[in-house]
Scaffold this motif. Structure first.
Motif, PDB file in Angstrom:
ATOM      1  N   SER A  89       0.939  -1.314   0.006  1.00 58.22           N
ATOM      2  CA  SER A  89       0.167   0.121   0.063  1.00 58.22           C
ATOM      3  C   SER A  89       0.809   1.173  -0.019  1.00 58.22           C
ATOM      4  O   SER A  89       0.575   2.261  -0.184  1.00 58.22           O
ATOM      5  CB  SER A  89      -0.876   0.106   0.974  1.00 58.22           C
ATOM      6  N   ARG A  90       2.146   1.134   0.278  1.00 56.22           N
ATOM      7  CA  ARG A  90       3.055   2.387   0.255  1.00 56.22           C
ATOM      8  C   ARG A  90       3.019   2.854  -1.117  1.00 56.22           C
ATOM      9  O   ARG A  90       3.017   2.205  -2.202  1.00 56.22           O
ATOM     10  CB  ARG A  90       4.515   2.066   0.810  1.00 56.22           C
ATOM     11  N   GLN A  91       3.316   4.370  -1.082  1.00 57.43           N
ATOM     12  CA  GLN A  91       3.435   5.073  -2.316  1.00 57.43           C
ATOM     13  C   GLN A  91       5.147   4.779  -2.676  1.00 57.43           C
ATOM     14  O   GLN A  91       5.843   4.293  -1.932  1.00 57.43           O
ATOM     15  CB  GLN A  91       3.172   6.465  -2.252  1.00 57.43           C
ATOM     16  N   PRO A  92       5.216   4.603  -4.227  1.00 57.93           N
ATOM     17  CA  PRO A  92       6.541   4.449  -4.610  1.00 57.93           C
ATOM     18  C   PRO A  92       7.596   5.569  -4.011  1.00 57.93           C
ATOM     19  O   PRO A  92       7.201   6.798  -4.244  1.00 57.93           O
ATOM     20  CB  PRO A  92       6.549   4.119  -5.953  1.00 57.93           C
ATOM     21  N   GLU A  93       8.732   5.282  -3.612  1.00 62.82           N
ATOM     22  CA  GLU A  93       9.697   6.022  -3.232  1.00 62.82           C
ATOM     23  C   GLU A  93       9.927   7.009  -4.397  1.00 62.82           C
ATOM     24  O   GLU A  93      10.456   6.409  -5.462  1.00 62.82           O
ATOM     25  CB  GLU A  93      10.680   5.432  -2.534  1.00 62.82           C
ATOM     26  N   LYS A  94      10.031   8.351  -4.304  1.00 66.58           N
ATOM     27  CA  LYS A  94      10.484   9.015  -5.356  1.00 66.58           C
ATOM     28  C   LYS A  94      11.808   9.164  -5.268  1.00 66.58           C
ATOM     29  O   LYS A  94      12.594   9.550  -4.389  1.00 66.58           O
ATOM     30  CB  LYS A  94       9.785  10.565  -5.093  1.00 66.58           C
ATOM     31  N   VAL A  95      12.398   9.122  -6.592  1.00 65.03           N
ATOM     32  CA  VAL A  95      13.858   9.183  -6.802  1.00 65.03           C
ATOM     33  C   VAL A  95      14.000  10.598  -7.598  1.00 65.03           C
ATOM     34  O   VAL A  95      13.455  10.642  -8.880  1.00 65.03           O
ATOM     35  CB  VAL A  95      14.374   7.926  -7.624  1.00 65.03           C
ATOM     36  N   GLU A  96      14.847  11.369  -7.219  1.00 68.75           N
ATOM     37  CA  GLU A  96      15.141  12.683  -7.622  1.00 68.75           C
ATOM     38  C   GLU A  96      16.612  12.632  -8.547  1.00 68.75           C
ATOM     39  O   GLU A  96      17.328  12.204  -7.997  1.00 68.75           O
ATOM     40  CB  GLU A  96      15.425  13.872  -6.743  1.00 68.75           C
ATOM     41  N   VAL A  97      16.497  12.969  -9.821  1.00 68.25           N
ATOM     42  CA  VAL A  97      17.359  12.869 -10.668  1.00 68.25           C
ATOM     43  C   VAL A  97      17.931  14.266 -10.658  1.00 68.25           C
ATOM     44  O   VAL A  97      17.189  15.066 -10.868  1.00 68.25           O
ATOM     45  CB  VAL A  97      17.215  12.263 -12.291  1.00 68.25           C
TER      46      VAL A  97
END
Length: 127
Positions: A89-97
């Motif tokens: 149920s967790r939101q996918p972790e955002k990866v900042e480029v």
């Protein structure tokens, strides 16, 4: 209603069962016979009623132990399922480029244009 003949502790019994359930009765009788054989090996010959009682109690003890293990396994499974559900149920972790600043891209484009102009000049002088 079918009549089934089973052997427990070296004694034969005729038992009635529901149609199609004979194999379950044979399986249960085999378990009880195994316990009776174990008892006979330890204690020796004993009255039929006592042999059946003791064999039944031994099977009940094993069943109680298995039920306890089953409850523990179900509790553990429920905990693991809750962890799985939580993770899903967790939101996918955002990866900042990192983004290259526009000043740098402009400067690189300018250098590339100068290099192309120099290359054209060299070709003209060589040709």
């Amino acid at each position: 209603m079918p009549q089934v003949e089973i052997a427990i502790g070296g004694r034969t019994f005729e038992v009635a069962c529901q149609e199609g359930e004979e194999h379950f009765l044979y399986s249960a009788a085999q378990m009880l016979d195994s316990e009776a054989a174990h008892l006979s090996g330890q204690i020796g010959r004993m009255p039929e009623a006592r042999m059946l009682l003791m064999s039944g109690l031994m099977l009940a003890d094993k069943t109680a132990g298995l039920e306890e293990k089953l409850k523990e396994a179900e509790t553990r499974m429920a905990g693991l399922q809750a962890q799985i559900d939580q993770l899903q149920s967790r939101q996918p972790e955002k990866v900042e480029v990192p983004v290259v600043p526009s000043e740098i891209t402009d400067t690189l484009a300018e250098i590339a244009a100068r290099a192309e102009a120099l290359a054209d000049q060299v070709e003209q002088k060589a040709g």
